[in-house]
Design a protein around this motif. Structure first.
Motif, PDB file in Angstrom:
ATOM      1  N   GLN A  56      -0.820  -2.177  -6.377  1.00  0.00           N
ATOM      2  CA  GLN A  56      -0.779  -2.434  -4.932  1.00  0.00           C
ATOM      3  C   GLN A  56      -1.322  -3.836  -4.660  1.00  0.00           C
ATOM      4  O   GLN A  56      -2.312  -4.258  -5.262  1.00  0.00           O
ATOM      5  CB  GLN A  56      -1.633  -1.426  -4.177  1.00  0.00           C
ATOM      6  N   ASP A 115     -15.671  10.334  -1.524  1.00  0.00           N
ATOM      7  CA  ASP A 115     -15.675   9.590  -2.791  1.00  0.00           C
ATOM      8  C   ASP A 115     -15.885  10.601  -3.915  1.00  0.00           C
ATOM      9  O   ASP A 115     -16.659  11.543  -3.767  1.00  0.00           O
ATOM     10  CB  ASP A 115     -16.862   8.620  -2.854  1.00  0.00           C
ATOM     11  N   LEU A 141     -10.394   8.424  -1.474  1.00  0.00           N
ATOM     12  CA  LEU A 141      -9.301   8.956  -0.649  1.00  0.00           C
ATOM     13  C   LEU A 141      -9.277   8.273   0.711  1.00  0.00           C
ATOM     14  O   LEU A 141     -10.328   8.062   1.312  1.00  0.00           O
ATOM     15  CB  LEU A 141      -9.495  10.457  -0.401  1.00  0.00           C
ATOM     16  N   LEU A 142      -8.083   7.941   1.146  1.00  0.00           N
ATOM     17  CA  LEU A 142      -7.934   7.395   2.491  1.00  0.00           C
ATOM     18  C   LEU A 142      -6.758   8.107   3.150  1.00  0.00           C
ATOM     19  O   LEU A 142      -5.615   7.921   2.755  1.00  0.00           O
ATOM     20  CB  LEU A 142      -7.652   5.887   2.445  1.00  0.00           C
ATOM     21  N   ILE A 186      -4.538   8.652  -2.304  1.00  0.00           N
ATOM     22  CA  ILE A 186      -5.525   8.922  -3.364  1.00  0.00           C
ATOM     23  C   ILE A 186      -5.443   7.838  -4.439  1.00  0.00           C
ATOM     24  O   ILE A 186      -4.362   7.539  -4.961  1.00  0.00           O
ATOM     25  CB  ILE A 186      -5.280  10.307  -4.013  1.00  0.00           C
ATOM     26  N   GLY A 205      -3.968  -2.644  -1.434  1.00  0.00           N
ATOM     27  CA  GLY A 205      -4.384  -1.239  -1.419  1.00  0.00           C
ATOM     28  C   GLY A 205      -5.471  -1.054  -0.360  1.00  0.00           C
ATOM     29  O   GLY A 205      -6.440  -1.820  -0.311  1.00  0.00           O
ATOM     30  N   LYS A 206      -5.312  -0.060   0.489  1.00  0.00           N
ATOM     31  CA  LYS A 206      -6.258   0.122   1.598  1.00  0.00           C
ATOM     32  C   LYS A 206      -7.406   1.026   1.195  1.00  0.00           C
ATOM     33  O   LYS A 206      -7.193   2.130   0.693  1.00  0.00           O
ATOM     34  CB  LYS A 206      -5.539   0.760   2.798  1.00  0.00           C
ATOM     35  N   SER A 264       0.855  -1.184   0.000  1.00  0.00           N
ATOM     36  CA  SER A 264       0.000   0.000   0.000  1.00  0.00           C
ATOM     37  C   SER A 264       0.899   1.245   0.000  1.00  0.00           C
ATOM     38  O   SER A 264       1.850   1.308   0.781  1.00  0.00           O
ATOM     39  CB  SER A 264      -0.877  -0.011   1.261  1.00  0.00           C
ATOM     40  N   THR A 265       0.602   2.200  -0.851  1.00  0.00           N
ATOM     41  CA  THR A 265       1.419   3.428  -0.871  1.00  0.00           C
ATOM     42  C   THR A 265       1.283   4.166   0.460  1.00  0.00           C
ATOM     43  O   THR A 265       2.218   4.810   0.911  1.00  0.00           O
ATOM     44  CB  THR A 265       0.996   4.367  -2.021  1.00  0.00           C
ATOM     45  N   SER A 276       0.394   8.408  -2.474  1.00  0.00           N
ATOM     46  CA  SER A 276       0.251   8.935  -1.118  1.00  0.00           C
ATOM     47  C   SER A 276       1.167  10.144  -0.999  1.00  0.00           C
ATOM     48  O   SER A 276       2.350  10.059  -1.341  1.00  0.00           O
ATOM     49  CB  SER A 276       0.636   7.893  -0.080  1.00  0.00           C
ATOM     50  N   ARG A 284     -11.481   2.544   2.424  1.00  0.00           N
ATOM     51  CA  ARG A 284     -12.139   2.969   3.660  1.00  0.00           C
ATOM     52  C   ARG A 284     -12.812   1.795   4.347  1.00  0.00           C
ATOM     53  O   ARG A 284     -13.158   0.816   3.724  1.00  0.00           O
ATOM     54  CB  ARG A 284     -13.215   4.018   3.334  1.00  0.00           C
ATOM     55  N   TYR A 298      -2.198   5.363  -8.004  1.00  0.00           N
ATOM     56  CA  TYR A 298      -2.204   5.070  -6.565  1.00  0.00           C
ATOM     57  C   TYR A 298      -1.076   5.893  -5.964  1.00  0.00           C
ATOM     58  O   TYR A 298       0.099   5.609  -6.228  1.00  0.00           O
ATOM     59  CB  TYR A 298      -1.943   3.577  -6.297  1.00  0.00           C
ATOM     60  N   LYS A 328     -18.179   5.616  -8.709  1.00  0.00           N
ATOM     61  CA  LYS A 328     -16.947   6.111  -8.067  1.00  0.00           C
ATOM     62  C   LYS A 328     -15.762   6.051  -9.017  1.00  0.00           C
ATOM     63  O   LYS A 328     -15.437   5.003  -9.564  1.00  0.00           O
ATOM     64  CB  LYS A 328     -16.689   5.235  -6.835  1.00  0.00           C
TER      65      LYS A 328
HETATM   66  C1  BTN Z   1     -11.880   4.412  -0.460  1.00  0.00           C
HETATM   67  O1  BTN Z   1     -12.205   3.318   0.001  1.00  0.00           O
HETATM   68  O2  BTN Z   1     -12.686   5.106  -1.074  1.00  0.00           O
HETATM   69  C2  BTN Z   1     -10.480   4.916  -0.311  1.00  0.00           C
HETATM   70  C3  BTN Z   1      -9.551   4.346  -1.328  1.00  0.00           C
HETATM   71  C4  BTN Z   1      -8.148   4.891  -1.252  1.00  0.00           C
HETATM   72  C5  BTN Z   1      -7.191   4.154  -2.161  1.00  0.00           C
HETATM   73  C6  BTN Z   1      -5.859   4.792  -2.221  1.00  0.00           C
HETATM   74  S1  BTN Z   1      -4.838   4.097  -3.485  1.00  0.00           S
HETATM   75  C7  BTN Z   1      -3.457   4.945  -2.886  1.00  0.00           C
HETATM   76  C8  BTN Z   1      -3.542   4.949  -1.379  1.00  0.00           C
HETATM   77  N1  BTN Z   1      -2.904   3.773  -0.839  1.00  0.00           N
HETATM   78  C9  BTN Z   1      -3.748   2.943  -0.258  1.00  0.00           C
HETATM   79  O3  BTN Z   1      -3.447   1.851   0.267  1.00  0.00           O
HETATM   80  N2  BTN Z   1      -5.001   3.450  -0.328  1.00  0.00           N
HETATM   81  C10 BTN Z   1      -5.000   4.743  -0.969  1.00  0.00           C
END
Ligand code: BTN
Length: 325
Positions: free
Chosen positions: A114, A178, A189-190, A207, A117-118, A90-91, A136, A120, A134, A185
């Motif tokens: 990723q 979102d 953003l997280l 983002i 990737g994380k 994950s970035t 950060s 929400r 992707y 979507k």
């Molecule tokens: C959401 O669930 O709407 C948020 C998504 C966020 C994804 C981005 S991708 C770059 C950054 N690294 C991550 O692990 N997540 C965010």
């Protein structure tokens, strides 16, 4: 050195540049130049090489390497240092570590894909290689922790504006952050924060923007709720160009926040969210709430009026619009 070689080749894109000239410019041996050219070719750069005339750049791949992203980037701070990875878990996690180790405001972590990737609420963010963005961004705002939500609202506004400028389409922000096109979507953003009671150490703006994914790449479940810039515009988008415009918008809005404060950000967020008066259903950890959206407060919380007239304040959850206004 990649950056310098590419810049030289671009400056002379209409003719060949001899190995000798390049080695003189960069103060390295001709063998070093040759090795670099070989490396650039493995990265996808199309370089014509002639023993008599030298090298000529024919085409660059749509990669988000520092050499690509920084060339032509108009920001002063954000993205001036780029950490690029072919893949990461994950970035956000990587940026968090870098920030703990002293990375500066404006440094950006980019991954071409990723593994975890994380998203929400503990979800995973679909992150296939070379198609999307992707990133950060590390920020070190001088504000108390309770104002951190304003940074999230600011980033949502900047992302929406980058999408609008780039595609000519009008994105809508759906609470909390979102970004939607045609109710689907296109970006999420997280943001993660590291702070003590009265001071923020850093904020990680994570983002994800769906850029060049086709509909068929999306699973059945995602297809009805997600989209990409390519699906919406019917055209393949240069990820590099879009990213440069996103970083510029982030810098612009972050400066606005630092100079003028939260009210400007909240106003811009409201303008792009059109949430006031909408009938919404909010699913959060505390259960389901149905009511009329009143506003968003300075902490980024959603203010609702339920059917029996009571006011509720929701800090996290998923929103569904029941009616369109
Ligand atoms: C959401 O669930 O709407 C948020 C998504 C966020 C994804 C981005 S991708 C770059 C950054 N690294 C991550 O692990 N997540 C965010």
């Amino acid at each position: 050195m990649d950056e310098e070689i590419l810049q030289l080749l671009r400056e002379h894109s209409s003719d060949f540049l001899s190995g000798e000239e390049i080695s003189r410019h960069l103060k390295v041996s001709r063998t070093a130049v040759w090795k670099r050219m070989r490396r650039l070719k493995t990265l996808g750069y199309e370089i014509e090489a002639s023993t008599r005339s030298g090298y000529r750049l024919i085409r660059s791949p749509d990669l988000l390497t520092p050499a690509e992203v920084r060339l032509g980037l108009k920001t002063k701070r954000i993205g001036k240092r780029v950490h690029h990875f072919r893949t990461l878990d994950s970035t956000n996690s990587k940026a968090y570590q870098l920030a703990l180790n002293g990375a500066e405001e404006g440094e950006v972590v980019i991954a071409e894909s990723q593994e975890k990737g994380k998203g929400r609420l503990g979800r995973q963010w679909f992150s296939p290689p070379f198609l999307n963005i992707y990133i950060s961004v590390i920020l070190r705002p001088k504000i108390p922790p309770h104002q951190a939500s304003l940074i999230t609202l600011m980033a949502a506004v900047a992302t929406a504006d980058a999408i609008r400028n780039f595609s000519g389409l009008l994105p809508v922000i759906k609470w909390p952050n979102d970004i939607l096109l045609r109710d689907r979507k296109v970006a999420g953003l997280l943001n993660e924060i590291h702070s003590e009671v009265d001071r923020i150490h850093f904020v990680i703006l994570g983002i994800g923007v769906n850029v060049n994914m086709d509909e068929k790449m999306l699973s059945k479940e995602i297809r009805t709720v997600a989209t990409s810039l390519k699906i919406e515009t019917g055209q393949t988008v240069s990820r590099k160009d879009f990213l440069q415009s996103l970083l510029l918008e982030l810098e612009r809005w972050y400066a606005m926040f630092s100079e003028e404060g939260g009210a400007v950000i909240l106003e811009a967020w409201r303008d792009r969210a059109h949430i006031k008066g909408k009938q919404v259903k909010v699913t959060s950890f505390g259960g389901i709430l149905i009511g009329k959206a009143i506003d968003v407060d300075l902490d980024g919380a959603l203010l609702l009026e339920t059917e029996d007239g009571t006011r509720k304040r929701v800090v996290a959850g998923d929103v569904e619009y029941k009616t369109k206004t």
